[in-house]
Every structure is written in C-alpha cells, then in structure tokens.
Design an enzyme around this catalytic site. Structure first.
Site, short mmCIF file in Angstrom:
data_model
loop_
_atom_site.label_atom_id
_atom_site.label_comp_id
_atom_site.label_asym_id
_atom_site.label_seq_id
_atom_site.Cartn_x
_atom_site.Cartn_y
_atom_site.Cartn_z
CG ASN A 140 -2.02 -1.00 1.14
OD1 ASN A 140 -3.16 -0.68 0.83
ND2 ASN A 140 -1.69 -2.26 1.40
CD GLU A 199 -5.62 -2.28 -1.80
OE1 GLU A 199 -5.53 -3.32 -1.10
OE2 GLU A 199 -6.68 -1.89 -2.34
CE1 TYR A 211 3.03 -2.98 5.48
CE2 TYR A 211 4.13 -4.61 6.86
CZ TYR A 211 3.02 -4.20 6.14
OH TYR A 211 1.92 -5.00 6.07
NE ARG A 224 -11.10 -5.82 -12.73
CZ ARG A 224 -11.41 -5.51 -11.47
NH1 ARG A 224 -12.27 -4.53 -11.23
NH2 ARG A 224 -10.86 -6.16 -10.45
CG PHE A 229 -16.29 -8.26 -7.98
CD1 PHE A 229 -16.48 -8.84 -9.23
CD2 PHE A 229 -15.33 -7.26 -7.85
CE1 PHE A 229 -15.74 -8.43 -10.32
CE2 PHE A 229 -14.58 -6.85 -8.94
CZ PHE A 229 -14.78 -7.44 -10.18
#
Length: 267
Positions: A140, A199, A211, A224, A229
């Site tokens: 992240n 991400e 990290y 996309r 979902f």
C-alpha cells in the site's frame, strides 16, 4: 450458443456470460440503452463487457427510442457520460432522431490518456486482506505522496512496472524491476470507507515486506474500472484474470523496464 468456426454467440443476461468465453474481438449490445436504467447501471454493464473484449477490440452500443413524450438526447454527450472512467475510446457515433449507434474500442495495450503515469511513495500498512483473505499480497503506497499523480486517473485496476532498489534488487536472480498490477480506488466490495487507497501487487513472490521503503511505479495500462463484486470469491477470480491479462500485456512492454524513473531518476 452458435457453433460456427471462430464464432461464439450468447443470448441472455450479461451477468450470466461465462468468463471463459472471452476475450472477444467485438461485442454488440443491440438496444442496450433503454432510458430506464440509471447511468451508473448502464456504465456498470458496459464495464463488465470491457473485461471480456481484447485490447484493440470493438464494442458497439445502441439506444432505443425514448419513452412517450420524447427525450432530447445529444448522442455525443450521452456516450461521453456512459464511457467516463471506462477503458474505452469513441470512434464514431451515428445519431438518429430518436436513437443512436456508437462504435467504441478498447485501446491497444489498454493505453489511457496521459500514460504513462509515474508514482513514487513509501509503503504503509493497509487492511491486511491481500495476503490473508485473498492470497494476493499488496504493498500500500502512502496516498498523500502519490495524490497528484493519481488525481487525473479513473478509479480502477492498472498495470505497469515497479521498482525499489533497496528491496527488490536483493532478491536473487530477479533484479530490481518487476511487473505489477495496482488498484486505485475505494474497495467497493468490502464497503469499508470512501478513502482512496493505492495497492500494488508484484507479479513475483517475495518473502519480505516493504514497509517504509520507497516504491516507484510506471503505470502503463488501464484494465478496468473499480467494481463491486457479489463475494470475495468472485473478486479473487476477477483479480486472477486481471493478473493474467496484465502479465501478457507487459511482455510487449518490456522496454519500460529500463525507464529512468524506475532506476531512481526523477522525470
């Protein structure tokens, strides 16, 4: 289902179309815009179709006459609204007095306006779901560090190359640059907030975490839009497809591994 050589036909709800039928060279949605669904519902259906059409493939959509009393529709504006935030380019529009037909195309290489985008930021702690719940570990990136770079990008799934000279280069035999798939968005399947996260999933496995280390990403393609979902299993199945598509596309874009930005040079 048609059985002519090289041709498959499907009649039914778009949501029921088996994913293994793709990728298609072209898709035709006859009388798809009925003016009863919301714009968001129409866009969601078209987004799903984009995931089944190969890069360079065509998508043709048509409207049907509006409800009694008429509805003034400027075709160009309607199509632009429909395609906003989707990996589609408008090639032509044939307007009529009550309806129109639009010819769209999924760009070659899933190229997007302004590509490539370049992101640079330290890795911070996220939700921890990538590895634990989905088996797709992600790094992240600190959003404030990349906010300016992602501001013009539609929320969704992208691919490119990533590097962190201090971490990736230490992995024996792999060097310092790797294929990557990244999600820029709000995680609608989990509904855990409206904040944006970035991400990055590397297409090679690593035993260590990153990290605090700075990661650079050259973003080359837009696969996309971000979608909600029905379950985590369905999401994971779509992610696996995204990873495979990205890996195939990156083979043709290998020259970007040598981009100076990935080597630590500022653009």
């Amino acid at each position: 289902l048609g059985n002519a050589p090289g041709i498959r036909c499907w009649e039914g709800e778009l949501e029921a179309l088996p994913p293994y039928f793709g990728p298609f060279d072209a898709a035709f949605l006859n009388s798809s815009l009925r003016w009863t669904a919301t714009l968001e519902e129409e866009r969601r259906a078209l987004a799903q179709l984009c995931t089944l059409v190969r890069p360079g493939g065509q998508v043709v959509v048509s409207s049907v006459p509006p409800p009694p009393g008429g509805l003034a529709v400027e075709a160009t504006v309607a199509v632009e609204d429909l395609c906003r935030g989707l990996p589609l380019r408008t090639e032509s529009i044939l307007p009529g007095p009550e309806a129109f037909v639009a010819k769209l195309r999924v760009p070659e290489g899933y190229a997007f306006a302004g590509a490539p985008a370049r992101l640079r930021g330290p890795v911070v702690r996220g939700w921890g779901r990538g590895s634990a719940a989905m088996g797709v570990p992600t790094a992240n990136l600190d959003v404030p560090a990349v906010a300016a770079a992602i501001a013009p990008l539609p929320r969704g799934v992208y691919f490119g190359f990533a590097a962190s000279t201090s971490a990736f280069a230490a992995v024996e035999g792999l060097g310092g640059v790797h294929g990557a798939v990244l999600n820029i968005g709000q995680r609608p399947t989990f509904k855990d907030g409206e904040d944006v996260s970035v991400e990055v999933h590397l297409l090679e496995r690593f035993r260590e975490d990153f990290y605090g280390r700075v990661v650079r990403v050259v973003v080359l393609g837009f696969l996309r839009p971000e979608m909600a979902f029905t379950s985590v299993d369905v999401l994971v199945a779509r992610i696996r497809t995204d990873l495979g598509v990205a890996q195939n596309q990156l083979q043709a874009l290998a020259r970007w591994r040598d981009d100076a930005f990935l080597a630590g040079e500022e653009p």
